[in-house]
Design a protein around this motif. Structure first.
Motif, PDB file in Angstrom:
ATOM      1  N   MET A 181       0.854  -1.204   0.000  1.00 16.25           N
ATOM      2  CA  MET A 181       0.000   0.000   0.000  1.00 16.25           C
ATOM      3  C   MET A 181       0.881   1.243   0.000  1.00 16.25           C
ATOM      4  N   SER A 182       0.523   2.226  -0.820  1.00 19.03           N
ATOM      5  CA  SER A 182       1.318   3.442  -0.893  1.00 19.03           C
ATOM      6  C   SER A 182       1.122   4.278   0.360  1.00 19.03           C
ATOM      7  N   ARG A 183       2.122   5.115   0.637  1.00 20.13           N
ATOM      8  CA  ARG A 183       2.051   5.981   1.807  1.00 20.13           C
ATOM      9  C   ARG A 183       0.917   6.986   1.650  1.00 20.13           C
ATOM     10  N   GLY A 184       0.262   7.286   2.762  1.00 14.66           N
ATOM     11  CA  GLY A 184      -0.810   8.274   2.739  1.00 14.66           C
ATOM     12  C   GLY A 184      -0.285   9.683   2.683  1.00 14.66           C
ATOM     13  N   LEU A 185      -1.148  10.641   2.963  1.00 13.37           N
ATOM     14  CA  LEU A 185      -0.797  12.050   2.886  1.00 13.37           C
ATOM     15  C   LEU A 185      -0.879  12.699   4.262  1.00 13.37           C
ATOM     16  N   PHE A 186      -0.018  13.676   4.480  1.00 12.42           N
ATOM     17  CA  PHE A 186       0.003  14.405   5.747  1.00 12.42           C
ATOM     18  C   PHE A 186      -0.172  15.886   5.427  1.00 12.42           C
ATOM     19  N   ILE A 187      -1.340  16.429   5.787  1.00 16.94           N
ATOM     20  CA  ILE A 187      -1.683  17.817   5.505  1.00 16.94           C
ATOM     21  C   ILE A 187      -1.911  18.543   6.831  1.00 16.94           C
ATOM     22  N   THR A 188      -1.275  19.692   6.986  1.00 15.90           N
ATOM     23  CA  THR A 188      -1.434  20.449   8.222  1.00 15.90           C
ATOM     24  C   THR A 188      -2.101  21.798   7.965  1.00 15.90           C
ATOM     25  N   PHE A 189      -2.794  22.286   8.991  1.00 10.94           N
ATOM     26  CA  PHE A 189      -3.390  23.616   8.991  1.00 10.94           C
ATOM     27  C   PHE A 189      -2.659  24.458  10.027  1.00 10.94           C
ATOM     28  N   GLU A 190      -2.203  25.635   9.632  1.00  7.52           N
ATOM     29  CA  GLU A 190      -1.560  26.568  10.548  1.00  7.52           C
ATOM     30  C   GLU A 190      -2.247  27.920  10.441  1.00  7.52           C
ATOM     31  N   GLY A 191      -1.983  28.784  11.422  1.00  7.71           N
ATOM     32  CA  GLY A 191      -2.543  30.121  11.364  1.00  7.71           C
ATOM     33  C   GLY A 191      -2.666  30.742  12.738  1.00  7.71           C
TER      34      GLY A 191
END
Length: 210
Positions: free
Chosen positions: A1-11
């Motif tokens: 299985m391919s690696r997933g995604l890591f998305i961050t929110f900043e502010g």
């Protein structure tokens, strides 16, 4: 299985990170993806306990102690939540991550930024988000909108201004990872901008994801 995604929110405070994390999670889940929506400090029982200390402690907390508490929570979060999820192919959406330590403890509190980067690398094992969305909002408006009151609310406007300026500078230093989103609009308007950014970003790297 391919690696997933890591998305961050900043502010800055009151920019809507928690809400936009939740809305994006709902949208991606509806499209059939496994999505883990999480936050910092937090993620598991230990990190959540540290969160209570950091956000609601009534005593004075030294900047160095504050940083080390954030790093402890982050180390636990990465190894117990984020990495296992991405390794099985999930999309992880995180409300705040290591960049917040640079903005808050570095730009705003004045701790040495190169040292902060080294400590963040140690705590995270070098894990960097694939995409970071900076929800940008004027300080005064953000503070007006902020509903979840915490220890950081007592800080001065100049403190929060340094935080915002720090985030904008970080975004300028890594334009391939960061996207600045105007968060002054309505919840629906900001969500539409976030969706557009994420669709374009994921599509440019893996057209089959969406």
């Amino acid at each position: 299985m391919s690696r997933g995604l890591f998305i961050t929110f900043e502010g800055p405070e009151g920019s809507g990170k928690s809400t936009q994390t939740r809305l994006l999670s709902e949208r991606l889940t509806a499209l059939g993806h496994e999505v883990i929506a999480t936050c910092e400090p937090g993620g598991d029982h230990l990190a959540r306990d540290i969160r209570q200390i950091l956000l609601h402690s009534k005593g004075d907390v030294a900047p160095e102690a504050e940083l080390l508490l954030f790093l402890a929570a982050r180390a636990q979060h990465v190894r117990k939540v984020i990495v296992p999820a991405t390794e099985r192919g999930a999309i992880v959406l995180c409300d705040r991550y290591a960049d917040s330590s640079i903005a808050y403890q570095g730009y705003a509190r004045g701790l040495d930024i190169p040292t902060l980067r080294r400590l963040n690398d140690f705590a995270t094992g070098g894990l960097t988000p694939d995409l970071t969305l900076l929800l940008d909002i004027p300080v005064e408006l953000g503070l007006e909108r902020q509903q979840d009151k915490n220890r950081f609310e007592a800080e001065s406007v100049s403190f929060h201004t340094r935080v915002r300026e720090g985030f904008l500078e970080l975004a300028g230093l890594e334009p391939a990872r960061w996207v600045v989103v105007d968060a002054t609009g309505t919840l629906v308007e900001v969500a539409a901008k976030v969706d557009e950014v994420v669709q374009q970003w994921i599509g440019s790297r893996n057209p089959v994801v969406l």
